[in-house]
Scaffold this motif. Structure first.
Motif, PDB file in Angstrom:
ATOM      1  N   VAL A 161      37.404 -38.498 -21.533  1.00 60.03           N
ATOM      2  CA  VAL A 161      37.662 -37.026 -22.345  1.00 60.03           C
ATOM      3  C   VAL A 161      38.803 -36.965 -23.168  1.00 60.03           C
ATOM      4  CG1 VAL A 161      37.948 -34.665 -22.045  1.00 60.03           C
ATOM      5  CG2 VAL A 161      36.149 -35.972 -20.522  1.00 60.03           C
ATOM      6  N   THR A 219      33.375 -37.187 -24.472  1.00 57.59           N
ATOM      7  CA  THR A 219      33.585 -35.858 -24.797  1.00 57.59           C
ATOM      8  C   THR A 219      35.027 -35.701 -25.647  1.00 57.59           C
ATOM      9  OG1 THR A 219      32.310 -35.048 -22.960  1.00 57.59           O
ATOM     10  CG2 THR A 219      33.556 -33.437 -24.388  1.00 57.59           C
ATOM     11  N   LYS A 239      37.565 -32.992 -28.040  1.00 54.58           N
ATOM     12  CA  LYS A 239      37.644 -31.453 -28.491  1.00 54.58           C
ATOM     13  C   LYS A 239      38.923 -31.946 -29.491  1.00 54.58           C
ATOM     14  CE  LYS A 239      39.071 -27.056 -26.972  1.00 54.58           C
ATOM     15  NZ  LYS A 239      39.306 -26.241 -25.724  1.00 54.58           N
ATOM     16  N   ARG A 279      29.811 -35.950 -27.490  1.00 51.85           N
ATOM     17  CA  ARG A 279      29.799 -34.726 -27.285  1.00 51.85           C
ATOM     18  C   ARG A 279      31.133 -34.135 -28.128  1.00 51.85           C
ATOM     19  NH1 ARG A 279      28.075 -36.594 -22.558  1.00 51.85           N
ATOM     20  NH2 ARG A 279      30.241 -36.004 -21.874  1.00 51.85           N
ATOM     21  N   GLY A 285      27.166 -31.084 -30.291  1.00 45.67           N
ATOM     22  CA  GLY A 285      28.157 -30.254 -30.309  1.00 45.67           C
ATOM     23  C   GLY A 285      28.202 -29.273 -31.438  1.00 45.67           C
TER      24      GLY A 285
END
Length: 318
Positions: A56, A78, A80, A99, A122
């Protein structure tokens, strides 16, 4: 940062208000189940700012410049990104099997694409891409993505090119798409994909503003297609398009183009200042064009045998 074995706890890195200066192969490398949080971090000169293989990664308020590879690279895991700006690089962001959650991302002068996403799921919000290279501002392959509030300016070849998978586009502008020779360049280039597009403006695409091909299935609503060089809306090679509330201004060779068994249905079309026919269709095989509620300056092309016009459709009154 690496999670070496399943028996040991996955490591976590939290890094704030820091800078990576110099020609590193990777500024930060994340592998396995590790977690990285970067906030207020600057990368200058790294070939890749963040390389992720699983795990992540969360990046907020970051700037990346003077690198040659993808600024952010995610294979699995993942990722972000929030309030991130990339200058140059091969890609602003490229992923495979990841993602993603992106909010506030700017890529300028990417040599290939602003974002190149493959087998990725996503949400992308508030995305700006300027002067992307020949792979397009957004290059999407076999992915399931939603893109909201985007602005793509000065792309070469494509504004958005999507092949396979699913795509939802909302509230965006695609401006100034052209190949190096200035004779082609598509705003939306959709192949073998299921796409739902709404409230989008495409302007000054030297080729087609919206192209659906190779069995793509496209729903297009509330779109403004302005100064499209080849066609405002084109369908070919067994693709289907359902369009509603379309404004086409200053179209070039044709407003609507249907060839190679493409099927196009348009309801509530306004066409002004078109230089070519309202409809161009080869009428081969299953090629079909169906029109309802058309307000246009002329009706050239409506007499083709594969064009069906509902009663009351025609040129606007003088």
């Amino acid at each position: 940062m690496e999670a070496r074995t399943r028996d040991t706890p996955a490591p976590t890195l939290v890094l704030r208000d820091s800078a990576f200066m110099g020609a590193y192969e990777r500024g930060v490398r994340l592998r396995g189940g590790a977690t990285v949080q970067l906030e207020g971090v600057c990368f200058q000169g790294s070939r890749v700012a963040l390389s992720q293989e699983g795990g992540v990664a969360e990046v907020e308020r970051a700037g990346v410049s003077q690198g040659t590879g993808p600024a952010f690279l995610a294979v699995g895991g993942t990722l972000k990104l929030v309030d991130v700006r990339v200058q140059g690089h091969e890609y602003g962001l490229t992923t495979n099997g990841a993602r993603v959650a992106v909010r506030g991302f700017t890529s300028e002068h990417a040599t290939r694409a602003g974002l190149g996403l493959t087998t990725t799921t996503g949400l992308l919000e508030d995305v700006v891409v300027k002067d992307a290279g020949t792979y397009g501002a957004l290059q999407l392959t076999n992915s399931d993505l939603e893109v909201r509030r985007f602005r793509l300016e000065g792309s070469r070849e494509y504004g958005v090119v999507a092949v396979q998978g699913r795509l939802r586009l909302r509230d965006g502008r695609i401006l100034g798409v052209s190949t190096a020779d200035g004779i082609a360049g598509d705003g939306l280039h959709l192949r073998q994909v299921e796409a739902d597009v709404a409230t989008v403006t495409v302007q000054d695409a030297k080729g087609t503003c919206v192209l659906a091909a190779q069995r793509a299935r496209v729903v297009l609503r509330d779109a403004r297609l302005l100064a499209c060089g080849l066609a405002a809306l084109s369908v070919d090679s067994k693709a289907t398009v359902e369009a509603r509330n379309i404004e086409a201004l200053d179209a070039g060779e044709s407003v609507l183009l249907a060839i190679e068994e493409g099927q196009l249905r348009v309801e509530a079309l306004t066409s002004k200042d078109a230089r070519g026919p309202l409809v161009s269709a080869d009428c081969e095989g299953q090629t079909r064009v169906r029109l309802r509620q058309v307000d246009a300056g002329h009706t050239r092309g409506l007499d083709a045998p594969c064009v069906q016009v509902e009663a009351g459709t025609g040129p606007r009154a003088p």
